[in-house]
Design a protein around this motif. Structure first.
Motif, short mmCIF file in Angstrom:
data_model
loop_
_atom_site.label_atom_id
_atom_site.label_comp_id
_atom_site.label_asym_id
_atom_site.label_seq_id
_atom_site.Cartn_x
_atom_site.Cartn_y
_atom_site.Cartn_z
N MET A 161 45.59 47.93 38.52
CA MET A 161 45.83 48.64 37.26
C MET A 161 44.58 49.39 36.83
SD MET A 161 48.10 46.16 34.78
CE MET A 161 47.00 44.76 34.77
N THR A 162 44.77 50.53 36.20
CA THR A 162 43.66 51.27 35.61
C THR A 162 43.25 50.59 34.31
OG1 THR A 162 45.09 52.70 34.28
CG2 THR A 162 44.60 53.41 36.55
N THR A 170 46.86 48.44 27.82
CA THR A 170 48.28 48.45 27.39
C THR A 170 48.91 47.08 27.58
OG1 THR A 170 48.53 50.80 27.89
CG2 THR A 170 50.55 49.48 27.81
N ALA A 171 48.64 46.45 28.74
CA ALA A 171 49.20 45.12 29.01
C ALA A 171 48.65 44.09 28.03
CB ALA A 171 48.87 44.70 30.45
N GLY A 220 29.54 34.53 36.17
CA GLY A 220 30.24 34.59 37.44
C GLY A 220 31.44 35.51 37.38
N GLU A 221 31.98 35.84 38.54
CA GLU A 221 33.08 36.80 38.62
C GLU A 221 34.30 36.36 37.82
OE1 GLU A 221 32.93 39.82 40.01
OE2 GLU A 221 30.82 39.38 40.35
N TYR A 222 34.57 35.07 37.77
CA TYR A 222 35.71 34.55 37.02
C TYR A 222 35.67 34.96 35.55
CZ TYR A 222 38.76 31.10 34.72
OH TYR A 222 39.72 30.49 33.95
N TRP A 253 45.36 39.19 33.98
CA TRP A 253 44.45 39.46 35.10
C TRP A 253 45.05 38.91 36.39
CZ3 TRP A 253 38.46 38.40 34.72
CH2 TRP A 253 37.83 38.93 35.85
N GLU A 254 45.64 39.79 37.15
CA GLU A 254 46.18 39.40 38.45
C GLU A 254 45.02 39.24 39.45
OE1 GLU A 254 48.88 42.46 39.51
OE2 GLU A 254 50.24 42.07 37.84
N ASP A 255 45.14 38.29 40.34
CA ASP A 255 44.13 38.04 41.38
C ASP A 255 42.75 37.77 40.78
OD1 ASP A 255 46.05 38.54 43.40
OD2 ASP A 255 45.73 40.69 43.18
#
Length: 595
Positions: free
Chosen positions: A1-2, A8-9, A36-38, A147-149
């Motif tokens: 997603m942009t 928007t989501a 961290g990335e999470y 947040w997918e993935d």
């Protein structure tokens, strides 16, 4: 997603939960500067990658607040996203709290993940919004819902830091802290800051990029120490060593249920500025909370004699790597292809040759020409540019060694630069040298001394838009409080300079879309003589790397400033040259010549 699609989501989820404004900080669950990335929700929702900033999302607007280090970078990364940039500290720019106070009214709701906002700030927002009839909702991670993935929580292996590096055993540190608890009348101490926990237990990890910390919480009582962490990250030998020192490992997330079991007559010390609001709100209301600075905060910043001596060794190693790097740059620019990223890889290879090198202490800031005007620019494959003759290369980099942490900036002439650039290069260098040469009465803070670094620029009506210096941890966070050099007084970041504190000295000068200059050494604070007026203090330069004389104008320096530079360069040659190849040694001899 942009970015637009993500916002928007998020707005759709906000509408479902009747949340009118959603605050997205940079923080993890531990108020860490780097995460961290999470935990990179703010990066995910706005596209801004800087280390500092916070976003507010409403149905009709999206805003990002960040500081002067990142104004240029943020403007570029937010372009076309619909996210408005709020330049913190600039005239007529509201703070996040002022903005929320203006926008939220009767019956409206502000939401955020309570694990990522400090208890102190949550209290401030509760009081602020109550006056407007607005409420808080702090139990939802809305960005996580869309947040997918999303990356998993980190679980990197834990290592134990031997006393020969730490200078003090875990048991002795814990005894010191328990004595402080007793003096404060505290039955318990809740510690959530990752670097403080790592320091106290003499452990290091890798759960935050370039910060050797372990995702964890700690609760200390008069008889027990409970560490809430992922047990899989610990070897059997480390678990055994911790157990022998009275440390019990419990699941990371179980801290929230555990604090609910505190006895009602307990007095618990914690720092609301560091502990997240969900954790503090989980403590029974009847428990007395002492809201004070973490008991580990000041002891961690005062390096013991073993740590200071180790840091001297680390800086000689790092000086060898950086000297080799600068020599390589000067001899090869314009002759072989090089870019910001490839230069960073070359420097890493020089550091990796040094015994006991572990990793970079932060992502290298190697910026050429116009990029050097962006204070904390770090090259990416998309932004990487060639390094060619005709401008400055700014290299702000550091390393972690078992002997300690380094952080050094050098501005290097690639080919040639003009007279204006030399004038400002010399002015910044003068300020750095004068601050490093400061002698002052005990009791001074960085605010008392900051003028020494800025005065050559202030005399010309110029300045730089960042602090002059920050504390540095021992094989820990490269930014560490409470010591600093600043001209503004910031609460909690204005400590008395103590013997053993290590602070960076890094004035700069930046011209947007043209060039940037910064010179940085790490200084360790030491005692000087004691007189009838009291104890006097001074600094010792730890960093041992030459400054580029190709941009120094001696006529613009005082006799004392030239002597300071010459004496410093003599030290550099003496300490670094024995570890260089003959050709490099000859180069360094010329690079450190007297002016």
């Amino acid at each position: 997603m942009t970015v637009k699609e993500r916002i928007t989501a998020l707005r759709e989820v906000m509408a479902e939960k009747k949340i009118d404004a959603y605050l997205v900080p940079t923080d993890d669950f531990h108020a860490s500067e780097y995460v961290g990335e999470y935990f990179k929700c703010r990066k995910y929702i706005t596209g801004f990658t800087g280390s500092a900033g916070r976003a507010v999302i409403m149905q009709d607007m999206a805003g990002l607040w960040t500081d002067g280090r990142y104004f240029i970078q943020a403007a570029a990364q937010l372009e076309g996203t619909g996210v408005e940039l709020f330049k913190m500290g600039e005239p007529d720019v509201p703070t996040v709290h002022q903005f929320l106070e203006e926008k939220l009214g009767e019956g409206m709701c502000l939401g955020f993940d309570g694990r990522t906002v400090s208890a102190e700030e949550a209290d401030e927002l509760t009081e602020l919004l109550a006056k407007k009839g607005a409420t808080l909702q702090t139990d939802s991670d809305l960005v996580g819902e869309i947040w997918e993935d999303r990356p998993a929580l980190s679980c990197e292996p834990v290592m134990e830091l031997d006393v020969k590096w730490a200078g003090e055993s875990r048991a002795d540190k814990c005894a010191r802290i328990r004595k402080s608890m007793e003096e404060k009348g505290a039955d318990g101490f809740v510690l959530t800051s990752l670097d403080d926990i790592a320091w106290l237990l003499n452990i290091r990890g890798g759960d935050v990029h370039c910060c050797p910390v372990v995702l964890s919480y700690l609760v200390m009582t008069k008889t027990e120490i409970r560490l809430f962490a992922n047990e899989k990250a610990f070897s059997a030998s480390i678990l055994d060593a911790l157990s022998k020192d009275g440390v019990t490992i419990l699941p990371y997330d179980s801290i929230y249920e555990y604090v609910k079991t505190f006895e009602k007559d307990m007095t618990v010390l914690l720092c609301k500025k560091k502990a997240n609001c969900r954790l503090v709100n989980s403590i029974p209301k009847e428990v007395t909370i002492l809201d004070e600075a973490n008991l580990t905060f000041l002891p961690k910043s005062i390096k013991n004699p073993v740590e200071v001596e180790n840091e001297r060794i680390a800086h000689i190693k790092d000086g060898v790597a950086l000297t080799k790097f600068i020599c390589w740059l000067k001899k090869n620019v314009g002759k072989i292809p090089m870019t910001e990223l490839s230069a960073g890889e070359k420097l890493y290879s020089f550091r990796a040759q040094q015994e006991n090198f572990i990793d970079n202490s932060f992502d290298p800031i190697i910026s050429y020409g116009i990029h050097a005007a962006i204070n904390h620019y770090s090259a990416t494959p998309e932004t990487d540019i060639a390094i060619e003759p005709g401008n400055f290369l700014l290299a702000d980099t550091g390393g972690h060694y078992y002997e300690g942490t380094t952080d050094t900036t050098r501005t290097i002439v690639m080919g040639s630069v003009n007279d204006e650039q030399k004038k400002y290069f010399t002015a910044v260098l003068r300020g750095m040298l004068n601050l490093g040469n400061a002698k002052f009465r005990y009791g001074c803070t960085g605010v008392n001394l900051d003028y020494l670094a800025r005065s050559p620029l202030w005399e010309m009506g110029q300045d730089f838009n960042h602090g002059t210096g920050h504390g540095v941890g021992y094989l820990l966070n490269v930014h560490e409080g409470p010591n600093s050099f600043r001209w503004r007084i910031i609460q909690g970041d204005n400590a008395v300079l103590e013997e053993g504190m290590i602070t960076s000295d890094e004035p700069g000068y930046y011209v947007e879309n043209q060039y940037g200059i910064r010179h940085e050494n790490l200084l360790v604070c030491k005692k000087a003589e004691k007189t009838s007026f009291g104890q006097f203090m001074c600094f010792e330069h730890l960093t041992m790397v030459p400054f580029d004389l190709d941009a120094v104008v001696p006529e613009l320096m005082t006799v004392q400033e030239r002597a300071l530079l010459n004496n410093y360069h003599a030290q550099v040659y003496k300490k670094i040259s024995p570890y260089l190849e003959e050709e490099e040694k000859e180069w360094l001899k010329e690079a450190t010549r007297e002016i």
